[in-house]
Design an enzyme around this catalytic site. Structure first.
Site, mmCIF file in Angstrom:
data_model
loop_
_atom_site.group_PDB
_atom_site.id
_atom_site.type_symbol
_atom_site.label_atom_id
_atom_site.label_comp_id
_atom_site.label_asym_id
_atom_site.label_seq_id
_atom_site.Cartn_x
_atom_site.Cartn_y
_atom_site.Cartn_z
ATOM 1 N N ALA A 38 10.785 15.592 79.771
ATOM 2 C CA ALA A 38 12.008 15.750 79.176
ATOM 3 C C ALA A 38 13.275 14.734 79.953
ATOM 4 C CB ALA A 38 12.422 17.221 79.049
ATOM 5 N N LYS A 39 14.176 14.574 79.164
ATOM 6 C CA LYS A 39 15.261 13.701 79.655
ATOM 7 C C LYS A 39 16.631 14.025 78.987
ATOM 8 C CE LYS A 39 15.528 10.681 83.236
ATOM 9 N NZ LYS A 39 14.821 10.854 84.222
#
Length: 427
Positions: free
Chosen positions: A116-117
């Site tokens: 994720a980011k």
């Protein structure tokens, strides 16, 4: 029959940008995935992408709106894991690519995470401390639907730090009605942070450099190192290289480039940067033009700044034997090919800079158990995991006669798609 729909422009591999580079990397690895290749489209589409409006009241009483993102690329192997960056050039394409590289990185080191980011398009230097806190808290509330200790765990990234993580943790905890230290990593020690976290990415970069140098019979002591970026990653790596007897001959940051053939005094340089904000004006070195950095004679080059720094325009000038990618996505696929043709070994970001997320994993585990390890224990565990991961990548590269990047993707994508296949499709 191909049942895939036409990809939108931001998913098009011919579309310029970080996401297009990631898609090219997946295409390169697909022939090595065997029967799992039937699931490869899973890797080409983020599971979830959230775009949020982040309105805050500025100190002067006006209301400003900022655009924020949180992308969860793949959650087949566990909760999402990846940093949050505050930068004026943040785009959806960039955050999508960074989330995908987190998926690959976590799987390559065999951490029980997906990728994720997150990010906000803002120049944090233009905000007061109060405005920065309000921005962080509002952003956390906006993405609060999809984050959590067992759902998605943010961490620091570019222009974010322990204080930002403390505000994120507190905001999430207030909204859920219970203190949740495990919702973020990279926190202050006093709030459940882990010893060794701040230096972990740089230590990981140095560890894989040691391993790679050994494989190509490069003696570290006395070898010349050039580092782009002197933040948490490049600064720590530069210190460790110097301690190992290397000569750090060149350093470049956002404002300038300094060079000293006999080796820079890294301790003095870091003090100068802490005082003046950049390497500009450092008296113990010669100033170089920005483009000259890439042609500096060296044995090891460490790009530890931004994406797409090594391109077709400068890859032919690089004189290093080893490139250790401290940054995410610093080398374009075309530049990768040029370096390979010239016999320059590239240790890719998805293994080289995995030290940070590895110690983030240690922090998350410690938060769940409320039992904390010593810094020596953490560093020893980090070095062991990084060495084991690099050994597996090296072996896979030799077996398939491919680059270390493709080998890392083979290992990581195989793990992700095995999990996808075993879990099946629901409903």
């Amino acid at each position: 029959m191909n049942t895939s729909h036409t990809l939108p422009s931001y998913l098009d591999p011919n579309h310029l940008g970080p996401w297009g580079i990631y898609l090219q990397q997946v295409d390169r690895v697909t022939p090595y995935l065997g029967h799992l290749a039937r699931w490869v489209e899973t890797l080409k589409r983020p599971k979830r992408a959230m775009i949020v409006d982040v309105p805050i009241e500025l100190d002067n009483g006006t209301v400003a709106h900022f655009e924020g993102y949180r992308v969860q690329h793949n959650l087949s192997r566990g909760p999402g894991k990846g940093g949050v960056r505050f930068h004026q050039d943040v785009t959806l394409s960039e955050v999508m690519a960074l989330s995908a590289w987190m998926s690959v990185k976590n799987a390559a080191v065999n951490l029980p995470y997906g990728g994720a980011k997150g990010g906000i398009r803002v120049d944090p230097k233009t905000l007061s401390r109060g405005e920065l806190e309000r921005l962080t808290r509002r952003y956390t509330s906006e993405i609060g639907l999809i984050i959590g200790p067992s759902k998605d765990i943010p961490a620091p990234d570019m222009n974010t730090n322990e204080q930002i993580m403390a505000w994120m943790m507190d905001t999430y905890s207030m909204n859920t009605g219970a203190t949740a230290t495990g919702v973020v990593t990279g926190k202050p020690i006093a709030l459940g942070g882990s010893l060794g976290r701040r230096e972990a990415t740089g230590r990981g970069v140095f560890t894989v450099a040691q391993e790679a140098a050994q494989h190509i019979q490069l003696e570290l002591k006395g070898c010349r190192v050039a580092v782009q970026g002197l933040g948490n990653v490049g600064g720590v790596a530069a210190q460790l290289f110097a301690q190992a007897g290397c000569k750090v001959v060149a350093v470049q940051d956002h404002a300038g480039t300094v060079y000293q053939a006999s080796g820079l005094d890294i301790h003095a340089l870091l003090e100068h940067v802490a005082k003046h904000g950049s390497v500009l004006g450092f008296s113990g070195a010669e100033a170089l033009a920005r483009a000259q950095f890439w042609s500096v004679p060296c044995d090891i080059l460490v790009p530890a700044a931004l994406e797409q720094q090594i391109t077709v325009n400068n890859a032919a000038q690089i004189q290093a034997r080893l490139v250790i990618e401290g940054a995410n996505g610093p080398t374009t696929p075309e530049a990768d090919d040029i370096l390979a043709e010239r016999g320059i070994l590239v240790v890719p970001d998805v293994i080289a800079n995995a030290g940070g997320v590895t110690v983030s994993y240690f922090e998350w585990v410690q938060d769940f158990s409320s039992f904390f390890w010593s810094e020596d224990e953490i560093n020893a565990r980090l070095v062991r995991l990084m060495r084991e991961a690099f050994a597996a990548v090296w072996q896979t590269a030799q077996q398939h006669k491919v680059s270390l990047r493709t080998a890392t993707f083979i290992i990581a994508c195989t793990r992700m798609l095995q999990a996808r296949e075993l879990r099946g499709l629901y409903p």
